[in-house]
Scaffold this active site. Structure first.
Site, PDB file in Angstrom:
ATOM      1  N   HIS A 495       0.810  -1.219   0.000  1.00 41.83           N
ATOM      2  CA  HIS A 495       0.000   0.000   0.000  1.00 41.83           C
ATOM      3  C   HIS A 495       0.841   1.266   0.000  1.00 41.83           C
ATOM      4  CE1 HIS A 495      -3.655   2.163   0.104  1.00 41.83           C
ATOM      5  NE2 HIS A 495      -4.379   1.263   0.729  1.00 41.83           N
ATOM      6  N   ASP A 499      -1.844   2.170  -4.488  1.00 43.66           N
ATOM      7  CA  ASP A 499      -3.127   2.420  -3.829  1.00 43.66           C
ATOM      8  C   ASP A 499      -4.162   1.412  -4.305  1.00 43.66           C
ATOM      9  OD1 ASP A 499      -2.126   4.571  -2.412  1.00 43.66           O
ATOM     10  OD2 ASP A 499      -2.661   6.022  -3.971  1.00 43.66           O
TER      11      ASP A 499
END
Length: 522
Positions: A495, A499
């Site tokens: 992450h 995204d």
């Protein structure tokens, strides 16, 4: 150069800071072998001590000088070269000497295969560093966990010097030592001569000492003024030390009765002479653990590295997972058609070949998935080097299909088959498994439909694939339904780099390429 010399012909290191220019010349290295490990310098100064230059320091500059040289002879032995175990991969810390390909007394030519060494990734050949004769093997074949830099053999230039090393030991002169007069060692702390060994686990704290004697008959605890409520019936009052001591000895506090403490609470001294309750000493879980038979399996270098890297990945990378269902009928039909055409060339494409190609093209469409987190920057790669997970009897390894976005299906298929064969035979070269920008793991052949893979750092994504299965869906036909073949693909993402929306875009491209494989062939 004399026998106390060093094979290093020239060594001039400089360390530049805003205040000093430090130099270590070659005449300071003669007669010794050094392994200079990182030390910390700040506002370093050069002082003279008995005519020699000495470094004095304190502070915060990182000074990282390392020699990895073969050490020449010492005064008590003929001219020789002491050969240390080299680092055959960037992550290698220890190695296993599988076998020696040369015997003591054999003639060595530069480039000859000297030994087979198992690294943390594969079994590799160690070539002879220079010509001569193998005078002494210090580490026999089959020895495990040999530290990097440890001497493994002795090479001499002349055959008549071989007998002089019959009883040679590393402690006899080839082992580097720390000299108090060495101009390279800072006053505090001294630079260690070899890589530090892993710290031993701390020993468990010793149990509290037992009371030496019972209190005198009739003695009572000193009385102090307290406004406490007397203990209620059925509850055992005891000091924390008494409870810990009772648990250690297996004593049931309810069998002691009234203690000598305030309001009858039990103290450590009250436990002397108390009977041990056998039923409380061992729990049922412990009994099962002791009675069960077991066998200890030694940990290979590869398994050890796998364990470290997976723990590192799960602890430092914020994983999240995206799963998509992909219709595979078109891919399976195209694969069957291609295999018929290629059968005369003895080529057989697999579903995994289509997957690797589709993943590589999807990475070109979404470059964020083909990136790495580098702490200060995110590095995006211009080429897609796909690491393909291969299971071996020694553990998992990920050989790389380089430039997969530029390769055709036949070329990818040949590369994967060759790399998988080398991996299972332990013959992969470092450049064939080090690196990679994206990983693919497929467990479909084991009947697995869906799983989530752990990211292979420093990569940002790994694709986990299950097997194909049949599914009935609504269709615009006479029956009103049809049967299709589907496969579940799960993308694990870092992450910090990718995204959720970006990962979903990559998975959407990948799904479209497999649903319409003609797109990846254009």
């Amino acid at each position: 150069m004399s026998r106390t010399g060093c094979i290093l012909r020239f060594c001039l290191y400089s360390f530049h800071s805003s205040t000093r220019n430090l130099r270590i010349s070659s005449n300071q290295l003669l007669g010794r072998s050094y392994s200079i490990t990182p030390i910390t310098l700040s506002r370093s100064t050069l002082t003279k001590e008995n005519g020699r230059k000495v470094v004095t320091s304190s502070g915060n500059y990182l000074f990282n000088l390392q020699f990895n040289v073969f050490r020449k002879g010492y005064a008590s032995y003929p001219d020789h070269t002491a050969v240390p175990l080299p680092a055959l991969s960037p992550t290698m810390e220890m190695g296993t000497i599988i076998s020696w390909e040369k015997k003591e007394g054999d003639k060595l030519n530069e480039g000859d295969l000297l030994a087979e060494i198992e690294t943390d990734k594969a079994t590799m050949g160690f070539e002879t560093p220079e010509e001569g004769y193998l005078a002494r093997i210090l580490i026999p074949g089959g020895t495990k966990d040999v530290a990097i830099g440890k001497l493994v053999c002795i090479i001499v230039p002349n055959a008549e010097d071989i007998p002089a090393f019959k009883d040679y030991k590393e402690e006899g002169g080839a082992k580097p030592t720390t000299s108090t007069s060495s101009p390279l060692s800072p006053p505090s702390p001294p630079s260690p001569p070899s890589p530090p060994s892993p710290p031993s686990p701390p020993s468990p704290p010793s149990p509290p000492p037992k009371p030496s004697a019972k209190p005198a008959q009739g003695s009572t605890a000193p009385t102090t003024a307290h406004t406490s409520v007397p203990p209620s019936e059925g509850r055992v009052f005891a000091s924390p030390f008494a409870r810990a001591l009772a648990a250690e000895r297996g004593i049931d506090l309810t069998t002691i009765g009234k203690g000598s403490g305030m309001f009858g609470s039990i103290k450590a001294a009250d436990l002397d002479g108390a009977q041990v309750t056998p039923a409380r000493t061992v729990s049922p879980v412990s009994v099962a653990g002791v009675s069960a038979s077991y066998a200890d399996v030694s940990i290979s270098n590869i398994r050890n590295v796998i364990a470290k890297r997976l723990v590192q990945s799960k602890q430092t990378i914020p994983h999240y997972y995206l799963t998509s269902e992909i219709e595979m009928d078109t891919v399976l039909q195209l694969r069957e058609q291609f295999n018929k055409q290629l059968s005369k060339d003895n080529v057989k494409l697999s579903v995994n070949d289509f997957v690797i190609k589709a993943a590589a093209v999807a990475c070109m469409r979404v470059p964020e998935a083909n990136s790495s987190w580098m702490d200060t920057v995110i590095r995006q790669y211009n080429s897609v080097d796909v690491s393909v997970a291969v299971s071996t009897d020694r553990g998992l390894i990920t050989p790389i299909v380089f430039g997969a976005e530029r390769k055709g299906l036949v070329e990818i298929s040949a590369a994967v088959k060759e790399l998988a064969g080398k991996a299972r035979a332990g013959k992969l070269q470092p450049h064939e498994f080090q690196g990679g920008t994206f990983s693919v793991s497929n467990l479909g052949m084991y009947g697995i439909h869906h799983f989530s893979a752990i990211i292979n750092p420093p990569q940002a994504c790994i694709l986990a694939l299950g097997g194909t299965t049949q599914k009935v869906v609504i269709a615009d036909n006479v029956k009103g339904y049809k049967s299709i073949t589907v496969m579940y693909a799960t993308l694990s993402c870092d992450h910090r780099v990718v995204d959720g929306a970006v990962g979903a875009q990559w998975l959407s491209h990948f799904k479209s390429f497999l649903s319409n494989p003609a797109a990846i062939l254009l």
